[in-house]
Write a protein that holds these residues in place. Structure first.
Motif, PDB file in Angstrom:
ATOM      1  N   TYR A 269      74.884  62.909  41.494  1.00  0.00           N
ATOM      2  CA  TYR A 269      75.000  64.007  40.528  1.00  0.00           C
ATOM      3  C   TYR A 269      76.450  64.442  40.335  1.00  0.00           C
ATOM      4  CZ  TYR A 269      74.051  66.033  45.156  1.00  0.00           C
ATOM      5  OH  TYR A 269      74.025  66.283  46.510  1.00  0.00           O
ATOM      6  N   ASP A 270      77.366  63.938  41.154  1.00  0.00           N
ATOM      7  CA  ASP A 270      78.791  64.234  40.952  1.00  0.00           C
ATOM      8  C   ASP A 270      79.464  63.248  39.999  1.00  0.00           C
ATOM      9  OD1 ASP A 270      78.706  66.407  42.642  1.00  0.00           O
ATOM     10  OD2 ASP A 270      79.377  65.301  44.408  1.00  0.00           O
ATOM     11  N   ARG A 271      78.739  62.213  39.589  1.00  0.00           N
ATOM     12  CA  ARG A 271      79.333  61.233  38.672  1.00  0.00           C
ATOM     13  C   ARG A 271      79.570  61.868  37.307  1.00  0.00           C
ATOM     14  NH1 ARG A 271      79.108  56.033  40.736  1.00  0.00           N
ATOM     15  NH2 ARG A 271      77.620  55.703  42.425  1.00  0.00           N
ATOM     16  N   GLN A 272      80.702  61.524  36.705  1.00  0.00           N
ATOM     17  CA  GLN A 272      81.104  62.160  35.446  1.00  0.00           C
ATOM     18  C   GLN A 272      80.214  61.768  34.271  1.00  0.00           C
ATOM     19  OE1 GLN A 272      85.393  60.986  36.767  1.00  0.00           O
ATOM     20  NE2 GLN A 272      85.630  62.176  34.906  1.00  0.00           N
ATOM     21  N   LYS A 273      79.518  60.633  34.375  1.00  0.00           N
ATOM     22  CA  LYS A 273      78.768  60.165  33.212  1.00  0.00           C
ATOM     23  C   LYS A 273      77.502  60.977  32.944  1.00  0.00           C
ATOM     24  CE  LYS A 273      76.152  56.564  35.709  1.00  0.00           C
ATOM     25  NZ  LYS A 273      75.872  55.116  35.777  1.00  0.00           N
ATOM     26  N   TRP A 274      77.042  61.791  33.909  1.00  0.00           N
ATOM     27  CA  TRP A 274      75.775  62.467  33.745  1.00  0.00           C
ATOM     28  C   TRP A 274      75.945  63.857  33.143  1.00  0.00           C
ATOM     29  CZ3 TRP A 274      72.482  58.916  33.755  1.00  0.00           C
ATOM     30  CH2 TRP A 274      72.462  57.900  34.706  1.00  0.00           C
ATOM     31  N   GLY A 275      75.018  64.229  32.265  1.00  0.00           N
ATOM     32  CA  GLY A 275      74.962  65.570  31.711  1.00  0.00           C
ATOM     33  C   GLY A 275      74.179  66.505  32.619  1.00  0.00           C
ATOM     34  N   GLY A 276      73.997  67.731  32.159  1.00  0.00           N
ATOM     35  CA  GLY A 276      73.362  68.761  32.981  1.00  0.00           C
ATOM     36  C   GLY A 276      71.947  68.423  33.408  1.00  0.00           C
TER      37      GLY A 276
ATOM     38  N   LEU B 164      92.019  46.010  41.752  1.00  0.00           N
ATOM     39  CA  LEU B 164      90.913  46.950  41.919  1.00  0.00           C
ATOM     40  C   LEU B 164      89.633  46.230  41.520  1.00  0.00           C
ATOM     41  CD1 LEU B 164      89.426  49.686  42.227  1.00  0.00           C
ATOM     42  CD2 LEU B 164      90.131  50.230  39.878  1.00  0.00           C
ATOM     43  N   VAL B 165      88.603  46.352  42.350  1.00  0.00           N
ATOM     44  CA  VAL B 165      87.284  45.812  42.028  1.00  0.00           C
ATOM     45  C   VAL B 165      86.330  46.994  41.901  1.00  0.00           C
ATOM     46  CG1 VAL B 165      85.396  44.303  42.762  1.00  0.00           C
ATOM     47  CG2 VAL B 165      87.767  43.683  43.293  1.00  0.00           C
ATOM     48  N   ALA B 166      85.861  47.251  40.684  1.00  0.00           N
ATOM     49  CA  ALA B 166      84.993  48.406  40.446  1.00  0.00           C
ATOM     50  C   ALA B 166      84.435  48.340  39.033  1.00  0.00           C
ATOM     51  CB  ALA B 166      85.766  49.719  40.622  1.00  0.00           C
ATOM     52  N   ARG B 167      83.277  48.936  38.859  1.00  0.00           N
ATOM     53  CA  ARG B 167      82.747  49.078  37.502  1.00  0.00           C
ATOM     54  C   ARG B 167      83.702  49.925  36.665  1.00  0.00           C
ATOM     55  NH1 ARG B 167      77.615  52.135  38.406  1.00  0.00           N
ATOM     56  NH2 ARG B 167      78.744  52.775  40.264  1.00  0.00           N
ATOM     57  N   ILE B 168      83.729  49.673  35.368  1.00  0.00           N
ATOM     58  CA  ILE B 168      84.583  50.457  34.469  1.00  0.00           C
ATOM     59  C   ILE B 168      83.812  51.725  34.090  1.00  0.00           C
ATOM     60  CG2 ILE B 168      85.972  50.443  32.357  1.00  0.00           C
ATOM     61  CD1 ILE B 168      86.862  48.347  34.303  1.00  0.00           C
ATOM     62  N   VAL B 169      83.883  52.712  34.972  1.00  0.00           N
ATOM     63  CA  VAL B 169      83.229  54.003  34.756  1.00  0.00           C
ATOM     64  C   VAL B 169      84.211  55.102  35.148  1.00  0.00           C
ATOM     65  CG1 VAL B 169      80.846  53.179  35.020  1.00  0.00           C
ATOM     66  CG2 VAL B 169      82.149  53.844  37.047  1.00  0.00           C
ATOM     67  N   PRO B 170      84.062  56.312  34.602  1.00  0.00           N
ATOM     68  CA  PRO B 170      85.086  57.347  34.788  1.00  0.00           C
ATOM     69  C   PRO B 170      85.408  57.669  36.235  1.00  0.00           C
ATOM     70  CG  PRO B 170      83.601  57.972  33.016  1.00  0.00           C
ATOM     71  CD  PRO B 170      83.020  56.745  33.628  1.00  0.00           C
ATOM     72  N   GLU B 171      84.396  57.697  37.130  1.00  0.00           N
ATOM     73  CA  GLU B 171      84.672  58.106  38.502  1.00  0.00           C
ATOM     74  C   GLU B 171      85.493  57.090  39.283  1.00  0.00           C
ATOM     75  OE1 GLU B 171      80.346  56.537  38.460  1.00  0.00           O
ATOM     76  OE2 GLU B 171      81.626  57.817  37.212  1.00  0.00           O
TER      77      GLU B 171
END
Length: 386
Positions: free
Chosen positions: A130-137, A208-215
């Protein structure tokens, strides 16, 4: 265990809450892929319930003696996990595994249903999603409810970091076993030509090895790399985008604007091993992790590393000079410059890799996970050496 005639039979586990295996991008996917291989070596019958559109084929198949069963899931990021998990719980209720192992707190929302259907459920908490930036309220609320449902109603509980385990025990008053993520150190078997394809010189690129997501904060790393202004060094971002079109487009734009940035996409097998083995530095600038498998893989390959000073990264216990303040571009750039100035030491790299293999080997982690299963089943089993 014994069947109705008293004959021993294989204990069974179904894994649920992930896209699938093998070589599907994601930390949970890597976690299940490794655990499953070791479980079958230790005498378990393992089925992974995957999401059909991520898998090799729409039909059930076997990978390294692990059964993979594709199930339908919607294309929407908002409903994909929960819909797939609901189908998976019903599938498990029909097939009656000894253990249904649900991974991640979103899918854990269905734990009460699984228990009502008479299943023994183990839930692994992989991180505060729930701390991931991609999720809304609304999505954040559902993830928090999933955490609560998983922790309160599961038959057994696992957390991949000590911080998560102790927080869950305090928050919900239930026992939670800390079992870390592990790492498999795989050496390349052949020269695939990936360095030449990407225009890379050994030890002269940051990775860097990671998904391309904001966090994962690739934008911080690109900004810090730009400050190096060293034309002999490249920045290689390994990983593909998922859903966040705006963020991935922003990263593509920033990469195009900064000379030396290479978007390598998702890499697997020997290609990925070669990239790890020849990098000069690995950087993990993320704002959210459960327990960072990619960081452990880089350490296992003997690489110098830098990581943001978030709790999950700090739990690895690196020296102070291997951390930088989250989001501080200036300090990240200075730390990168300092690390690259130190010649690569093969002896030190080998010692680091051996230590990581000892502390985070999957065989030991598989044994710890099976201990949780056996406690739920209230039985003891001899541990078969895989």
């Amino acid at each position: 265990m014994a069947d109705g005639r008293g004959a021993a039979r294989q204990p069974t586990v179904m894994m649920l809450g992930l896209r699938g295996i093998p070589e599907v991008q994601g930390g949970v996917e890597k976690h299940v892929e490794e655990l499953s291989r070791h479980f079958v070596d230790k005498g378990w019958d393992v089925t992974v319930l995957g999401r059909r559109r991520y898998l090799l084929t729409p039909d059930p198949y076997t990978w390294k003696r692990v059964k993979v069963h594709p199930l339908w899931s919607p294309g929407s990021v908002k409903f994909e996990a929960i819909a797939h998990t609901a189908l998976g719980v019903l599938f498990a209720a029909y097939h009656r595994p000894d253990i249904l192992h649900i991974h991640a707190i979103g899918p854990a929302l269905l734990t009460p249903l699984a228990r009502l259907l008479g299943l023994k459920v183990v839930v692994t908490h992989h991180g505060y999603d729930y701390d991931r930036q991609k999720w809304g309220g609304l999505a954040k609320l559902m993830l928090k409810l999933g955490e609560k449902a998983g922790m309160r109603f599961a038959s057994g509980r696992i957390a991949v970091s000590n911080d998560i385990a102790r927080t869950m025990e305090s928050r919900y008053g239930v026992p939670v076993q800390y079992v870390p993520n592990g790492v498999t150190i795989r050496r390349s078997q052949a020269d695939t030509g990936i360095l030449g394809k990407l225009g890379l010189t050994p030890r002269r690129y940051i990775m860097l090895v990671a998904r391309i997501v904001p966090e994962k904060r690739q934008h911080d790393l690109i900004a810090a790399f730009a400050k190096l202004a060293d034309p002999t060094v490249r920045l290689v971002l390994v990983g593909s985008a998922e859903y966040m079109a705006q963020y991935s487009q922003d990263i593509e734009t920033r990469a195009a604007d900064v000379p030396g940035v290479i978007l390598a996409g998702m890499q697997t097998g020997d290609d990925l091993s070669i990239l790890y083995e020849n990098a000069g530095l690995f950087v993990l600038p993320s704002s959210h992790e459960g327990m960072p498998i990619a960081l452990l893989e880089a350490m296992g390959a003997g690489l110098p590393v830098l990581a943001s000073d978030i709790t999950a990264n700090l739990e690895i216990g690196l020296p102070a000079q291997d951390y930088f303040p989250l989001g501080d571009i200036e300090q990240l750039a200075a730390a990168m410059r300092s690390k690259l100035a130190v010649p690569f030491d093969p002896r030190k790299a080998a010692e680091q890799g051996a230590l990581v293999a000892e502390q985070y080997g999957w065989m030991n982690i598989a044994d710890q996970t099976l201990d949780v299963y056996n406690a739920v089943l209230k039985r003891k089993m001899p541990k078969v050496q895989g």
